[in-house]
Scaffold this active site. Structure first.
Site, PDB file in Angstrom:
ATOM      1  N   GLY A 265       0.738  -0.922   0.007  1.00 55.71           N
ATOM      2  CA  GLY A 265       0.341  -0.223   0.669  1.00 55.71           C
ATOM      3  C   GLY A 265       0.948   1.614   0.008  1.00 55.71           C
ATOM      4  O   GLY A 265      -0.132   2.297   0.208  1.00 55.71           O
ATOM      5  N   PRO A 315       5.101  -4.577  -1.053  1.00 50.88           N
ATOM      6  CA  PRO A 315       5.291  -4.024  -1.977  1.00 50.88           C
ATOM      7  C   PRO A 315       5.029  -4.347  -3.323  1.00 50.88           C
ATOM      8  O   PRO A 315       5.513  -4.979  -3.882  1.00 50.88           O
ATOM      9  CB  PRO A 315       6.215  -2.399  -1.752  1.00 50.88           C
ATOM     10  CG  PRO A 315       6.925  -4.007  -1.524  1.00 50.88           C
ATOM     11  CD  PRO A 315       6.495  -4.478  -0.486  1.00 50.88           C
ATOM     12  N   CYS A 384     -14.486   3.686 -27.878  1.00 48.86           N
ATOM     13  CA  CYS A 384     -15.932   4.820 -27.934  1.00 48.86           C
ATOM     14  C   CYS A 384     -16.587   4.376 -27.187  1.00 48.86           C
ATOM     15  O   CYS A 384     -17.816   3.508 -26.693  1.00 48.86           O
ATOM     16  CB  CYS A 384     -16.472   3.530 -28.694  1.00 48.86           C
ATOM     17  SG  CYS A 384     -16.415   3.642 -30.747  1.00 48.86           S
ATOM     18  N   TYR A 413      -0.361  -1.425 -12.509  1.00 48.40           N
ATOM     19  CA  TYR A 413      -1.520  -1.707 -13.188  1.00 48.40           C
ATOM     20  C   TYR A 413      -1.954  -0.762 -14.281  1.00 48.40           C
ATOM     21  O   TYR A 413      -3.156   0.012 -14.295  1.00 48.40           O
ATOM     22  CB  TYR A 413      -2.378  -0.801 -11.506  1.00 48.40           C
ATOM     23  CG  TYR A 413      -2.388  -1.309 -10.494  1.00 48.40           C
ATOM     24  CD1 TYR A 413      -2.673  -2.971 -10.134  1.00 48.40           C
ATOM     25  CD2 TYR A 413      -1.302  -0.979  -9.290  1.00 48.40           C
ATOM     26  CE1 TYR A 413      -2.685  -3.535  -8.738  1.00 48.40           C
ATOM     27  CE2 TYR A 413      -1.088  -1.430  -7.361  1.00 48.40           C
ATOM     28  CZ  TYR A 413      -1.482  -2.309  -7.607  1.00 48.40           C
ATOM     29  OH  TYR A 413      -1.350  -3.291  -6.560  1.00 48.40           O
TER      30      TYR A 413
END
Length: 451
Positions: A265, A315, A384, A413
């Site tokens: 975190g 981590p 789209c 990510y």
């Protein structure tokens, strides 16, 4: 936008002391109006490998790992550092991380297999997540991993049944939920009672006290309160809550907990990563509050004073996020009465965080043209969906077709959340080490997707 190179792999970096030269120039910086990653021009990478492309700094990755290990060694208590694969599971990146002796935190059978194949020892791997299938539990047991993290009573019973069936000892952590507000985006907050993760402390107590299955061994506790945490106090509060719980288990039941995994975190600054006087000022309140590694370990260690407990941190973002930029090409620009748009060839399928979380990533040009004015621009992709954007109403140097841009801090990510939405091939990944760059994942083709 250029050609896709045949697959070439770089040799994993071996652990070595940090060099004393130019630590600020091992990430992304400008020289003579050109954006560099280490000693390679970003424009050159875009030309050689095409766009969109994720570009990683091997030296920055090394610095992050060594910084964490150094801070862990200096902290009181016994610390293990374990990398969270969900942030980025590129096999070549994983080989580098494993070469430094880190453990691995996995959340699926696929991540478990890639961790093993990338060089993480089985006894350094923990399997997190609230919804493990029976097949995944069998895979974990058969590979004798360090521990399976239990997130519900039903899951514990399933693990116990499978372990007995296979006559394999299941080492488990119980994930407890300390009900601590991580003060982060609600989608990545995991330590509150309304979140799906873990077991509330008052419910975990009788579960742990009654954990007497013949093929299950309770080896520790696990807790994780969220991601991209930019204050140190939530870590201190969670650690204090878990330490008190460890003491309660020992005094009330005689249960000695010897291992505590406090999850990950640790946040990073996303603003002001690259600075130049000609760029719009890119600062935000709170960046200076992002805890340094030493502060994190100090705060998390203190509550465990006097306890003989091995501590683990997991981590992901803190290791990989700022090593990488998503490099993209401007296709078109357009303007209406409401907005100025730069339509680029990267999209929400390449970097979902802005659309999913409203997340901020600094965007800078690969080449600074000092004649350009600052323009409030929305950087959007070809998909789209109105939600397909990398930045909305951002003050940038004005953009034109064929410009190359870099979306910074995209290593965590980024590719891991990418998809083939709108049948778009996923981007290539390139690693830079010094003056060399290598493909570490080929760009997908339409043929790859349609097979």
């Amino acid at each position: 936008m250029g050609r896709s190179e045949s697959r070439r792999y770089c040799t994993p970096i071996s652990p070595s002391p940090l060099s004393s030269n130019g630590l600020n120039q091992t990430q992304f910086y400008y020289r003579n109006d050109e954006l560099y990653c280490e000693k390679v021009r970003i424009a050159e990478v875009a030309e050689e490998f095409g766009t969109p492309v994720f570009v990683y700094s091997a030296s920055r990755l090394k610095e992050n790992i060594l910084g964490l290990l150094s801070a862990a060694d200096a902290a009181s208590g016994r610390w293990r550092v374990s990398y969270a694969l969900k942030a980025n599971s590129n096999p070549e990146i994983l080989k580098v991380i494993a070469s430094f002796g880190l453990g691995a935190s996995v959340v699926s059978g696929g991540e478990l297999l890639i961790a093993l194949r990338s060089g993480f020892p089985a006894d350094s791997i923990t399997f997190d997540g609230p919804g493990k299938t029976e097949q995944e539990i069998r895979l974990a047991l058969d590979n004798n991993i360090k521990a399976i993290v239990v997130e519900s009573e039903q899951e514990l019973e399933t693990i116990a049944d499978i372990a007995a069936e296979r006559e394999k000892l299941a080492r488990v952590y119980i994930r407890v939920n300390p009900h601590v507000d991580a003060k982060t985006h609600p989608y990545i907050s995991t330590g509150l009672l309304e979140n799906k993760f873990g077991i509330a402390l008052e419910e975990a107590e009788p579960l742990i006290a009654g954990c007497n299955y013949p093929w299950v061994k309770l080896v520790g506790l696990h807790s994780h309160i969220g991601s991209q945490i930019t204050e140190s106090e939530p870590f201190a509060e969670a650690a204090s809550s878990i330490a008190d719980f460890v003491r309660l288990l020992q005094s009330k039941y005689g249960i000695v907990i010897s291992e505590v995994d406090l999850g990950g975190g640790i946040g990073i600054p996303y603003h002001g990563v690259v600075r130049d006087a000609r760029l719009p000022v890119d600062t935000a309140s709170g960046n200076s509050d992002v805890p340094e590694f030493a502060t994190y370990f100090e705060k998390a260690s203190a509550p465990f004073a006097g306890l003989q407990v091995e501590l683990t941190t997991e981590p992901g973002r803190a290791i990989i996020a700022d090593t990488c930029a998503l490099v993209s090409t401007v296709l078109y620009t357009k303007k209406n009465s409401a907005r100025t748009f730069a339509i680029v060839d990267a999209a929400m399928n390449d970097l979902l965080r802005p659309s999913l979380y409203g997340s901020y990533h600094q965007i800078v040009p690969a080449t600074i043209d000092p004649t350009r004015q600052h323009t409030v621009t929305s950087v959007v992709g070809p998909i789209c969906e109105t939600g397909d954007f990398l930045a909305l109403d951002r003050e940038l140097l004005s953009l034109r077709p064929k410009d190359t841009i870099a979306v910074l801090c995209a290593g965590a990510y980024g590719y891991a959340l990418s998809s083939n939405y709108n049948l778009r091939p996923r981007a290539a990944e390139v690693i830079v080490f010094g003056s060399e760059s290598e493909i570490i994942r080929d760009r997908e083709t339409i043929e790859d997707i349609l097979q």
